[in-house]
Write an enzyme that holds these catalytic residues in place. Structure first.
Site, PDB file in Angstrom:
ATOM      1  N   ARG A  43       0.874  -1.185   0.000  1.00  0.00           N
ATOM      2  CA  ARG A  43       0.000   0.000   0.000  1.00  0.00           C
ATOM      3  C   ARG A  43       0.902   1.224   0.000  1.00  0.00           C
ATOM      4  O   ARG A  43       1.798   1.342   0.826  1.00  0.00           O
ATOM      5  CB  ARG A  43      -0.892  -0.027   1.247  1.00  0.00           C
ATOM      6  CG  ARG A  43      -1.764   1.220   1.451  1.00  0.00           C
ATOM      7  CD  ARG A  43      -2.813   1.325   0.358  1.00  0.00           C
ATOM      8  NE  ARG A  43      -3.877   2.240   0.700  1.00  0.00           N
ATOM      9  CZ  ARG A  43      -3.818   3.557   0.603  1.00  0.00           C
ATOM     10  NH1 ARG A  43      -2.717   4.147   0.197  1.00  0.00           N
ATOM     11  NH2 ARG A  43      -4.858   4.300   0.912  1.00  0.00           N
ATOM     12  N   GLU A  51     -11.906   4.443  -4.752  1.00  0.00           N
ATOM     13  CA  GLU A  51     -12.029   2.982  -4.780  1.00  0.00           C
ATOM     14  C   GLU A  51     -12.714   2.491  -6.056  1.00  0.00           C
ATOM     15  O   GLU A  51     -13.677   3.094  -6.523  1.00  0.00           O
ATOM     16  CB  GLU A  51     -12.815   2.496  -3.559  1.00  0.00           C
ATOM     17  CG  GLU A  51     -12.152   2.830  -2.231  1.00  0.00           C
ATOM     18  CD  GLU A  51     -10.750   2.269  -2.094  1.00  0.00           C
ATOM     19  OE1 GLU A  51     -10.502   1.122  -2.530  1.00  0.00           O
ATOM     20  OE2 GLU A  51      -9.878   2.978  -1.543  1.00  0.00           O
ATOM     21  N   ARG A  93      -0.687  -5.309   4.687  1.00  0.00           N
ATOM     22  CA  ARG A  93      -0.005  -4.829   3.481  1.00  0.00           C
ATOM     23  C   ARG A  93       1.237  -4.054   3.915  1.00  0.00           C
ATOM     24  O   ARG A  93       1.185  -3.303   4.892  1.00  0.00           O
ATOM     25  CB  ARG A  93      -0.918  -3.897   2.670  1.00  0.00           C
ATOM     26  CG  ARG A  93      -2.196  -4.552   2.196  1.00  0.00           C
ATOM     27  CD  ARG A  93      -3.091  -3.569   1.487  1.00  0.00           C
ATOM     28  NE  ARG A  93      -3.554  -2.529   2.414  1.00  0.00           N
ATOM     29  CZ  ARG A  93      -4.514  -1.642   2.121  1.00  0.00           C
ATOM     30  NH1 ARG A  93      -5.099  -1.663   0.941  1.00  0.00           N
ATOM     31  NH2 ARG A  93      -4.874  -0.733   3.004  1.00  0.00           N
TER      32      ARG A  93
END
Length: 152
Positions: A43, A51, A93
């Site tokens: 990320r 999104e 992440r």
């Protein structure tokens, strides 16, 4: 002793990732998240893009543009990763600044209106630079800052 694997196992957190080593991008997930060899998701620190599952048409349009630009910039390429303070987010992440050659991807996406700044302490190393990049994108009516970008 047995030889050590050359690639991390999928999902394994590899804290040795540094800006000297390169990693191949195996998948671009959206405008601010990728997957690298070994299955680890990364990320981007300091930025946020709309999104891809947005129900709002205009937001979805901007999300698609950010995804496509990210894919163009890093898809299938060798990248370098730079850590700030945090290792991972709550979704496991890796949190990193991303580079392709000398191009600072996080900054590029903000500066060209594909992303907006979203810094969360303690990962604020480039906050000032990102604020300046966002101001430049706004002043030049780029991407997210241009209301006609995603109008039909």
């Amino acid at each position: 002793s047995a030889p050590k694997p050359t690639k991390p196992c999928p999902g394994q957190i590899t804290p040795t990732i540094t800006s000297e080593k390169t990693y191949k991008v195996t998948k671009v997930i959206d405008g601010d998240t990728i997957e690298i060899e070994g299955g680890q998701k990364v990320r981007y620190i300091g930025i946020n893009t709309p999104e891809l599952d947005s129900k709002e048409q205009i937001s979805l349009c901007y999300a698609q543009r950010a995804f496509e630009k990210n894919k163009e910039l890093v898809g299938g390429k060798e990248i370098r990763l730079e850590k700030d303070v945090s290792e991972t987010d709550k979704y496991k992440r890796l949190l990193r600044y991303v580079y392709v050659d000398n191009l600072f991807i996080n900054d590029y996406l903000i500066r060209n209106g594909f992303a907006q700044i979203a810094t969360f302490p303690p990962d604020v190393k480039y906050q000032k630079q990102f604020l300046e990049a966002q101001e430049q994108a706004k002043n030049n009516n780029l991407g997210l800052w241009n209301s006609s970008t995603c109008l039909k």
